[in-house]
Design a protein around this motif. Structure first.
Motif, PDB file in Angstrom:
ATOM      1  N   PRO A   1      47.907  45.663  39.035  1.00  0.00           N
ATOM      2  CA  PRO A   1      46.680  46.328  39.526  1.00  0.00           C
ATOM      3  C   PRO A   1      45.398  45.717  38.975  1.00  0.00           C
ATOM      4  O   PRO A   1      44.309  45.986  39.493  1.00  0.00           O
ATOM      5  CB  PRO A   1      46.849  47.770  39.038  1.00  0.00           C
ATOM      6  CG  PRO A   1      47.744  47.662  37.830  1.00  0.00           C
ATOM      7  CD  PRO A   1      48.692  46.541  38.138  1.00  0.00           C
ATOM      8  N   ASN A   2      45.509  44.902  37.931  1.00  0.00           N
ATOM      9  CA  ASN A   2      44.321  44.288  37.333  1.00  0.00           C
ATOM     10  C   ASN A   2      44.060  42.884  37.875  1.00  0.00           C
ATOM     11  O   ASN A   2      43.228  42.151  37.336  1.00  0.00           O
ATOM     12  CB  ASN A   2      44.471  44.227  35.816  1.00  0.00           C
ATOM     13  CG  ASN A   2      44.296  45.586  35.176  1.00  0.00           C
ATOM     14  OD1 ASN A   2      44.286  46.593  35.866  1.00  0.00           O
ATOM     15  ND2 ASN A   2      44.156  45.625  33.867  1.00  0.00           N
TER      16      ASN A   2
ATOM     17  N   ALA B   1      35.094  40.042  45.548  1.00  0.00           N
ATOM     18  CA  ALA B   1      36.387  40.723  45.480  1.00  0.00           C
ATOM     19  C   ALA B   1      36.519  41.509  44.183  1.00  0.00           C
ATOM     20  O   ALA B   1      37.019  42.642  44.173  1.00  0.00           O
ATOM     21  CB  ALA B   1      37.517  39.708  45.614  1.00  0.00           C
ATOM     22  N   ALA B   2      36.050  40.923  43.074  1.00  0.00           N
ATOM     23  CA  ALA B   2      36.151  41.587  41.770  1.00  0.00           C
ATOM     24  C   ALA B   2      35.258  42.824  41.704  1.00  0.00           C
ATOM     25  O   ALA B   2      35.650  43.870  41.160  1.00  0.00           O
ATOM     26  CB  ALA B   2      35.785  40.608  40.660  1.00  0.00           C
TER      27      ALA B   2
ATOM     28  N   GLU C   1      34.349  44.777  44.096  1.00  0.00           N
ATOM     29  CA  GLU C   1      34.946  45.853  44.895  1.00  0.00           C
ATOM     30  C   GLU C   1      36.221  46.394  44.261  1.00  0.00           C
ATOM     31  O   GLU C   1      36.453  47.610  44.245  1.00  0.00           O
ATOM     32  CB  GLU C   1      35.241  45.332  46.303  1.00  0.00           C
ATOM     33  CG  GLU C   1      35.807  46.392  47.223  1.00  0.00           C
ATOM     34  CD  GLU C   1      36.031  45.888  48.638  1.00  0.00           C
ATOM     35  OE1 GLU C   1      36.662  46.612  49.426  1.00  0.00           O
ATOM     36  OE2 GLU C   1      35.571  44.763  48.953  1.00  0.00           O
ATOM     37  N   ALA C   2      37.069  45.492  43.724  1.00  0.00           N
ATOM     38  CA  ALA C   2      38.385  45.911  43.219  1.00  0.00           C
ATOM     39  C   ALA C   2      38.322  46.569  41.846  1.00  0.00           C
ATOM     40  O   ALA C   2      39.174  47.397  41.517  1.00  0.00           O
ATOM     41  CB  ALA C   2      39.320  44.699  43.176  1.00  0.00           C
TER      42      ALA C   2
ATOM     43  N   SER D   1      40.539  36.493  46.192  1.00  0.00           N
ATOM     44  CA  SER D   1      39.381  36.362  47.079  1.00  0.00           C
ATOM     45  C   SER D   1      39.759  36.779  48.495  1.00  0.00           C
ATOM     46  O   SER D   1      40.851  36.451  48.979  1.00  0.00           O
ATOM     47  CB  SER D   1      38.892  34.909  47.110  1.00  0.00           C
ATOM     48  OG  SER D   1      38.398  34.529  45.857  1.00  0.00           O
TER      49      SER D   1
ATOM     50  N   TYR E   1      40.507  42.308  33.686  1.00  0.00           N
ATOM     51  CA  TYR E   1      40.831  42.053  35.085  1.00  0.00           C
ATOM     52  C   TYR E   1      40.676  40.564  35.385  1.00  0.00           C
ATOM     53  O   TYR E   1      40.025  39.823  34.643  1.00  0.00           O
ATOM     54  CB  TYR E   1      39.888  42.846  36.003  1.00  0.00           C
ATOM     55  CG  TYR E   1      39.729  44.288  35.633  1.00  0.00           C
ATOM     56  CD1 TYR E   1      40.724  45.222  35.918  1.00  0.00           C
ATOM     57  CD2 TYR E   1      38.561  44.741  35.005  1.00  0.00           C
ATOM     58  CE1 TYR E   1      40.566  46.564  35.587  1.00  0.00           C
ATOM     59  CE2 TYR E   1      38.388  46.081  34.671  1.00  0.00           C
ATOM     60  CZ  TYR E   1      39.399  46.980  34.954  1.00  0.00           C
ATOM     61  OH  TYR E   1      39.241  48.301  34.623  1.00  0.00           O
TER      62      TYR E   1
ATOM     63  N   THR F   1      45.165  40.156  31.505  1.00  0.00           N
ATOM     64  CA  THR F   1      45.236  41.531  32.002  1.00  0.00           C
ATOM     65  C   THR F   1      46.068  42.436  31.092  1.00  0.00           C
ATOM     66  O   THR F   1      45.918  43.664  31.136  1.00  0.00           O
ATOM     67  CB  THR F   1      45.824  41.562  33.426  1.00  0.00           C
ATOM     68  OG1 THR F   1      47.128  40.955  33.428  1.00  0.00           O
ATOM     69  CG2 THR F   1      44.909  40.818  34.391  1.00  0.00           C
TER      70      THR F   1
ATOM     71  N   SER G   1      40.041  37.942  38.998  1.00  0.00           N
ATOM     72  CA  SER G   1      39.916  37.688  40.430  1.00  0.00           C
ATOM     73  C   SER G   1      40.134  36.197  40.660  1.00  0.00           C
ATOM     74  O   SER G   1      39.435  35.360  40.072  1.00  0.00           O
ATOM     75  CB  SER G   1      38.528  38.109  40.927  1.00  0.00           C
ATOM     76  OG  SER G   1      38.369  37.804  42.296  1.00  0.00           O
TER      77      SER G   1
ATOM     78  N   ARG H   1      50.830  34.744  44.272  1.00  0.00           N
ATOM     79  CA  ARG H   1      50.703  36.086  44.870  1.00  0.00           C
ATOM     80  C   ARG H   1      51.951  36.925  44.627  1.00  0.00           C
ATOM     81  O   ARG H   1      51.855  38.126  44.351  1.00  0.00           O
ATOM     82  CB  ARG H   1      50.437  35.961  46.375  1.00  0.00           C
ATOM     83  CG  ARG H   1      49.056  35.448  46.714  1.00  0.00           C
ATOM     84  CD  ARG H   1      48.668  35.859  48.115  1.00  0.00           C
ATOM     85  NE  ARG H   1      48.424  37.302  48.157  1.00  0.00           N
ATOM     86  CZ  ARG H   1      47.301  37.839  48.617  1.00  0.00           C
ATOM     87  NH1 ARG H   1      46.311  37.073  49.025  1.00  0.00           N
ATOM     88  NH2 ARG H   1      47.156  39.142  48.663  1.00  0.00           N
TER      89      ARG H   1
ATOM     90  N   CYS I   1      43.192  40.652  41.460  1.00  0.00           N
ATOM     91  CA  CYS I   1      42.851  40.633  42.881  1.00  0.00           C
ATOM     92  C   CYS I   1      42.630  39.184  43.311  1.00  0.00           C
ATOM     93  O   CYS I   1      42.514  38.283  42.468  1.00  0.00           O
ATOM     94  CB  CYS I   1      41.619  41.482  43.179  1.00  0.00           C
ATOM     95  SG  CYS I   1      40.044  40.768  42.643  1.00  0.00           S
TER      96      CYS I   1
END
Length: 525
Positions: free
Chosen positions: A55-56, A83-84, A86-87, A60, A30, A25, A32, A48, A58
């Motif tokens: 921000p890059n 998820a990727a 959408e994000a 699942s 990005y 990133t 995911s 997490r 996300c």
């Protein structure tokens, strides 16, 4: 310019995952992440916490427990892809990775490479016509339904499979679908990913079909992409560099592979040793570099084949298997059925397979045609099996995912039996003591070349005492060896005595041992 959303399935080593995500990133791409729900909750919390503000990055929306060969691997991939999508609305490509993968080119190079051609990169060979599957199930992966994991519940997996086969419960592939197969390490354009996700919502019949196929991560995306994308927009190759040893094991890369990896015509490599800290640090820093030039030779596989073919030793390409793994394993148990009448021993091990969960392999060191899985070539000839017998057995233990295994040997193989008995593993031996008629011994003489089809009865009669003594001598030699954990199953023995021998030899309940001991015609010729 291309911007990549990496799809990462992982289940361990949170520090490495964090470093991998930060490296990728940092160059503006990005990632995911799907972290296996059966893995450590503390490790997931660590990931997490470390990446939550990036921000890059996300995660699942759903986490599921994943198992090798199961639909769960595909479902986890789809969750991470959704998820990727959408994000990261600016992502142009989606690239499948594992925690063992690392970039072997800079982000600048990777983006230029993907901008060069508006295509998808995914291996997708015809499932039935290609030779991508070297051994084991082929059409059985598709035409039967697989509800349990072969590695975690082998007995139930094969019980279900054999029942379906016996009852003829096959199914057809959806009529408009041509099943493809290939590596799961793909790189797909955003448009393709959106088409695939749309396909999953519209074609519930295909989704139901793949949910109960075996090893669908090698077929699902490969099939659907070929179904929704024109052929001319697909490059049937992976952008992830990986190699396999002669024994079917993935080659692991170490610190001294850096220059070789950079010269390959790939963007990533798999798999990097967790111990190769210097290599990981150099590759991690590489991805963010600008102005880096790469001299592509693409000779990695040829060089590897050349060096290993001449028996090269050392960390660069890993020592030979039999040099690092000279023992079968201290925690393993090898059970050897010893019998001159091969058909009798085979009858016994067939009963063992039917009544227990033990893998039982017939005369692998005596019969060239013994059915064995593809272990990269070590099983291909009798000479290789014999020369590397401990390595072969160790790989069979690993292939079957067990620490207990049964094999058959001829009593003439006393050197093999003593060799295995001297290993650090627990070795048990069961001699099947048979009665030998003159007709059987005459046939044996012909089988081993002592007599031919035209040899007269007079000559056979003269040979008979010697042949009979030879059989008796082999049995006596076994007893003289004073092997630990040595048992006998006698043709003339009582059911109680034979049951006791099987209980000790196989470590099975008395009722199961009695069922095997009372097998009809067990010793019959």
């Amino acid at each position: 310019m291309a911007k990549i959303a990496f799809i990462l399935l992982c289940h361990k080593d949170p520090d490495a995952i964090i470093a991998q995500a930060e490296s990728l990133t940092a160059a503006g791409d990005y990632i995911s992440i799907h972290f296996d729900a059966s893995a450590s909750a503390a490790h997931f919390d660590q990931i997490r916490k470390a990446l939550g503000d990036n921000p890059n990055v996300c995660f699942s929306g759903k986490r599921i427990k994943c198992g090798w060969g199961e639909w769960s691997l595909v479902q986890a991939s789809l969750y991470a892809v959704e998820a990727a999508v959408e994000a990261f609305p600016r992502a142009t490509h989606f690239y499948m990775l594992s925690g063992d993968c690392m970039a072997i080119k800079s982000a600048e190079y990777a983006h230029d490479f993907l901008d060069r051609d508006d295509v998808d990169y995914i291996e997708s060979f015809d499932f039935f016509d290609s030779d991508w599957i070297k051994t084991g199930f082929k059409e059985e992966r598709l035409i039967y339904r697989h509800f349990v994991n072969e590695r975690t519940n082998k007995w139930l997996f094969y019980k279900s499979f054999n029942l379906q086969r016996r009852l003829g419960l096959t199914r057809k592939v959806p009529s408009d679908i041509e099943v493809m197969i290939g590596s799961q390490w793909w790189c797909l354009r955003r448009r393709t990913i959106e088409w695939v996700l749309d396909f999953t919502k519209k074609r519930r019949d295909v989704m139901r079909f793949f949910r109960t196929t075996w090893i669908p991560d090698e077929t699902f995306f490969q099939t659907v992409v070929r179904h929704v994308v024109p052929n001319e927009e697909i490059r049937t190759r992976s952008l992830t560099f990986l190699m396999f040893t002669d024994y079917g094991m993935p080659v692991t890369f170490y610190n001294d592979h850096f220059d070789m990896l950079l010269s390959q015509n790939f963007l990533f490599a798999r798999k990097i040793s967790p111990e190769a800290t210097d290599l990981k640090a150099r590759l991690g820093a590489l991805y963010a570099k600008e102005g880096e030039r790469f001299q592509i030779s693409g000779d990695g596989r040829r060089m590897y084949s050349f060096l290993t073919g001449r028996g090269r030793e050392g960390r660069r390409f890993a020592p030979r298997f039999w040099e690092t793994e000279a023992t079968l394993g201290r925690d393993r148990e090898l059970m050897i059925v010893i019998c001159k009448k091969w058909h009798v021993a085979k009858r016994l091990v067939e009963q063992v397979r039917s009544h227990t969960n033990l893998p039982a392999i017939e005369y692998l060191f005596n019969e060239e045609a013994t059915e064995l899985p593809d272990l990269g070539g070590i099983q291909s000839t009798m000479a290789k099996r014999t020369r590397h017998r401990r390595a072969l057995l160790r790989m069979l233990f690993e292939y079957h995912g067990t620490n207990r295994m049964v094999i058959c040997l001829d009593p003439a193989n006393i050197d093999f039996i003593e060799d295995f008995a001297a290993d650090k593993c627990t070795t048990k031996s069961l001699e099947m003591v048979c009665e030998f008629s003159d007709d059987f011994l005459a046939g044996h003489a012909r089988r081993v070349g002592l007599a031919g089809a035209q040899t007269s009865k007079d000559i056979i009669d003269k040979l008979m005492p010697t042949i009979r003594y030879d059989v008796v001598f082999e049995s006596e030699r076994l007893r003289d060896a004073e092997l630990e954990n040595f048992y006998q199953l006698r043709e003339t023995g009582s059911v109680d005595a034979n049951t006791s021998a099987l209980i000790e030899f196989l470590s099975i309940p008395p009722e199961t041992a009695r069922e095997i001991a009372t097998t009809e015609h067990l010793f019959a010729d």
